[in-house]
Design a protein around this motif. Structure first.
Motif, PDB file in Angstrom:
ATOM      1  N   SER A  36     -11.410  -2.821   5.835  1.00 39.90           N
ATOM      2  CA  SER A  36     -11.881  -1.695   6.635  1.00 39.90           C
ATOM      3  C   SER A  36     -10.940  -0.511   6.469  1.00 39.90           C
ATOM      4  O   SER A  36      -9.782  -0.570   6.904  1.00 39.90           O
ATOM      5  CB  SER A  36     -11.965  -2.083   8.115  1.00 39.90           C
ATOM      6  OG  SER A  36     -12.150  -0.933   8.922  1.00 39.90           O
ATOM      7  N   PRO A  37     -11.398   0.603   5.840  1.00 39.79           N
ATOM      8  CA  PRO A  37     -10.538   1.785   5.684  1.00 39.79           C
ATOM      9  C   PRO A  37     -10.053   2.328   7.023  1.00 39.79           C
ATOM     10  O   PRO A  37      -8.905   2.780   7.136  1.00 39.79           O
ATOM     11  CB  PRO A  37     -11.441   2.789   4.964  1.00 39.79           C
ATOM     12  CG  PRO A  37     -12.438   1.940   4.241  1.00 39.79           C
ATOM     13  CD  PRO A  37     -12.690   0.770   5.148  1.00 39.79           C
ATOM     14  N   ALA A  93      -6.160   0.391  -0.316  1.00 40.33           N
ATOM     15  CA  ALA A  93      -6.360  -0.525   0.812  1.00 40.33           C
ATOM     16  C   ALA A  93      -7.100  -1.779   0.365  1.00 40.33           C
ATOM     17  O   ALA A  93      -6.707  -2.908   0.712  1.00 40.33           O
ATOM     18  CB  ALA A  93      -7.137   0.188   1.919  1.00 40.33           C
ATOM     19  N   ARG A  94      -8.152  -1.602  -0.424  1.00 42.14           N
ATOM     20  CA  ARG A  94      -8.909  -2.761  -0.905  1.00 42.14           C
ATOM     21  C   ARG A  94      -8.066  -3.633  -1.830  1.00 42.14           C
ATOM     22  O   ARG A  94      -8.169  -4.860  -1.810  1.00 42.14           O
ATOM     23  CB  ARG A  94     -10.173  -2.297  -1.653  1.00 42.14           C
ATOM     24  CG  ARG A  94     -11.278  -1.790  -0.730  1.00 42.14           C
ATOM     25  CD  ARG A  94     -12.590  -1.668  -1.500  1.00 42.14           C
ATOM     26  NE  ARG A  94     -12.484  -0.762  -2.646  1.00 42.14           N
ATOM     27  CZ  ARG A  94     -12.695   0.551  -2.587  1.00 42.14           C
ATOM     28  NH1 ARG A  94     -13.032   1.116  -1.429  1.00 42.14           N
ATOM     29  NH2 ARG A  94     -12.578   1.297  -3.676  1.00 42.14           N
ATOM     30  N   CYS A 124       0.837  -1.205   0.000  1.00 39.37           N
ATOM     31  CA  CYS A 124       0.000   0.000   0.000  1.00 39.37           C
ATOM     32  C   CYS A 124       0.872   1.254   0.000  1.00 39.37           C
ATOM     33  O   CYS A 124       0.601   2.213  -0.738  1.00 39.37           O
ATOM     34  CB  CYS A 124      -0.910   0.008   1.230  1.00 39.37           C
ATOM     35  SG  CYS A 124      -2.217  -1.242   1.193  1.00 39.37           S
ATOM     36  N   PHE A 131      -7.273   0.104   8.237  1.00 36.65           N
ATOM     37  CA  PHE A 131      -6.089   0.338   7.425  1.00 36.65           C
ATOM     38  C   PHE A 131      -5.370   1.616   7.858  1.00 36.65           C
ATOM     39  O   PHE A 131      -4.144   1.617   8.041  1.00 36.65           O
ATOM     40  CB  PHE A 131      -6.486   0.428   5.951  1.00 36.65           C
ATOM     41  CG  PHE A 131      -5.384   0.933   5.055  1.00 36.65           C
ATOM     42  CD1 PHE A 131      -4.198   0.233   4.919  1.00 36.65           C
ATOM     43  CD2 PHE A 131      -5.532   2.124   4.355  1.00 36.65           C
ATOM     44  CE1 PHE A 131      -3.173   0.701   4.112  1.00 36.65           C
ATOM     45  CE2 PHE A 131      -4.520   2.597   3.535  1.00 36.65           C
ATOM     46  CZ  PHE A 131      -3.334   1.881   3.415  1.00 36.65           C
ATOM     47  N   SER A 132      -6.105   2.699   8.033  1.00 42.15           N
ATOM     48  CA  SER A 132      -5.483   3.966   8.441  1.00 42.15           C
ATOM     49  C   SER A 132      -4.808   3.832   9.792  1.00 42.15           C
ATOM     50  O   SER A 132      -3.716   4.372  10.023  1.00 42.15           O
ATOM     51  CB  SER A 132      -6.537   5.080   8.490  1.00 42.15           C
ATOM     52  OG  SER A 132      -7.027   5.361   7.192  1.00 42.15           O
ATOM     53  N   ALA A 149      -8.639   4.523  -0.118  1.00 39.68           N
ATOM     54  CA  ALA A 149      -9.546   3.390   0.069  1.00 39.68           C
ATOM     55  C   ALA A 149      -9.348   2.326  -1.000  1.00 39.68           C
ATOM     56  O   ALA A 149      -9.364   1.123  -0.711  1.00 39.68           O
ATOM     57  CB  ALA A 149     -10.996   3.870   0.065  1.00 39.68           C
ATOM     58  N   SER A 150      -9.127   2.745  -2.258  1.00 40.56           N
ATOM     59  CA  SER A 150      -8.956   1.765  -3.333  1.00 40.56           C
ATOM     60  C   SER A 150      -7.648   1.001  -3.170  1.00 40.56           C
ATOM     61  O   SER A 150      -7.586  -0.206  -3.451  1.00 40.56           O
ATOM     62  CB  SER A 150      -9.006   2.456  -4.693  1.00 40.56           C
ATOM     63  OG  SER A 150      -7.913   3.340  -4.864  1.00 40.56           O
TER      64      SER A 150
END
Length: 349
Positions: A310-311, A303-304, A285, A314-315, A300-301
């Motif tokens: 879950s954004p 991360a996916r 990422c 991830f953050s 978000a993209s």
């Protein structure tokens, strides 16, 4: 071997240094190629009686690289036959194994009262401690992985059961071994010397596991089997990082081992499997968020793309690893402030 200069220099000689050399007969007149090639092959592997079938031998090339106990040699040449007889075995006194993966052309190997024929994509094992004949009836290319017998913790009986048998690079344990060795042959020149040494040791462990499996008594608890399994698990995990369903359970099922055994493999890594997966995903990422683009990928993209569902999660883990949020990292990179070292443990390998 002073009749033609190497086309690439030898580099280094100390332990852990990747030693690489390329030898070719292309600069020699055809009349001088046979003697030079016989000497080259015997010096690279072990004494062999090499007979070239062409009246005017085609140009031949051998590129060899040493990785710890393992020597990786790419060979291309014209039709020939290599014989190791009882006299050579008795005089040489050394014991080496050679695994050869056929790339183009065909090969015939006879050893231990067996005879096999290889097509491209197949490989086999020969043992210098006993006589053998290898014939290559046309122009060919193969990669040989050459190592001392002492590098493998297997019995002579296990070896005899595997020599001169055809193994396919398309599936199962043999496929994993072939894939690893193929990647090693392609990419070892670009890795650090100490890492190359460790990769060579891992290749020996994988080969020992393959021999045990082929002989019918694979022992998961054996140290070399555990190290080989760890290599396989990491390779599988890296190829499936984008799958949000990736978990210790799915990885264990793919390798036919228990989750408990899988966790035990990572005890020597000073981390857990779950944490290792997260570290690899974060590194991917971080890399993608740093790609130069006027409309870079959204947080978000990205991360996916690497398996984070879950954004918010991830953050949170990104900040814990790198000291800033994903959007802050992306903004800093675009502003030319990418001077931060990766967090401890971050990175693909």
């Amino acid at each position: 071997m002073n009749r033609a200069a190497p086309s690439a220099p030898t580099s280094g000689s100390a332990k852990g240094v990747v030693i690489s050399i390329t030898l070719s007969t292309s600069s020699l007149p055809p009349s001088d190629r046979a003697e030079f090639w016989r000497d080259t092959v015997s010096r690279t592997f072990f004494p062999l009686d090499v007979e070239l079938y062409e009246a005017e031998p085609s140009a031949a090339t051998l590129t060899s690289r040493q990785l710890g106990p393992l020597r990786v040699s790419a060979v291309t040449a014209g039709p020939q036959q290599a014989v190791r007889d009882r006299r050579m075995v008795a005089r040489d006194g050394e014991h080496h194994l050679t695994l050869a993966i056929q790339h183009h052309g065909t090969a015939r190997l006879a050893q231990d009262r067996r005879e096999v024929f290889l097509e491209p994509g197949q490989f086999t094992l020969s043992d210098s401690a006993r006589p053998f004949v290898k014939e290559l009836p046309g122009k060919f290319g193969f990669t040989a992985f050459h190592l001392p017998r002492t590098a493998l913790n297997v019995t002579d009986g296990e070896l005899r059961a595997v020599t001169a048998t055809v193994l396919s690079a398309t599936g199962g344990c043999a496929g994993v071994v072939a894939a690893y060795l193929g990647a090693l042959a392609r990419d070892a020149a670009g890795v650090a010397p100490d890492t190359a040494h460790q990769l060579g040791l891992a290749a020996c462990d994988l080969l020992a596991s393959l021999i045990r499996e082929q002989h019918g008594r694979f022992v998961p608890e054996a140290p070399e089997a555990s190290r080989a399994m760890l290599v396989r698990v990491k390779d599988h995990t890296l190829r499936h990082l984008a799958d949000p369903e990736l978990s210790p359970q799915t990885i264990a099922a793919a390798h036919h081992v228990s989750v408990r055994y899988l966790h035990k493999l990572f005890e020597s890594e000073a981390t857990t499997l779950t944490k290792w997966i997260q570290t690899q995903r974060l590194a991917m990422c971080r890399r993608d968020l740093a790609r130069p683009s006027l409309r870079g990928p959204g947080v978000a993209s990205v991360a996916r793309r690497w398996g984070f569902t879950s954004p918010a999660h991830f953050s949170r883990v990104f900040r814990a690893a790198y000291g800033m949020s994903p959007s802050e990292w992306q903004a800093a990179v675009r502003a030319g402030e990418d001077a931060l070292p990766p967090a401890s443990g971050a990175g693909r390998r």
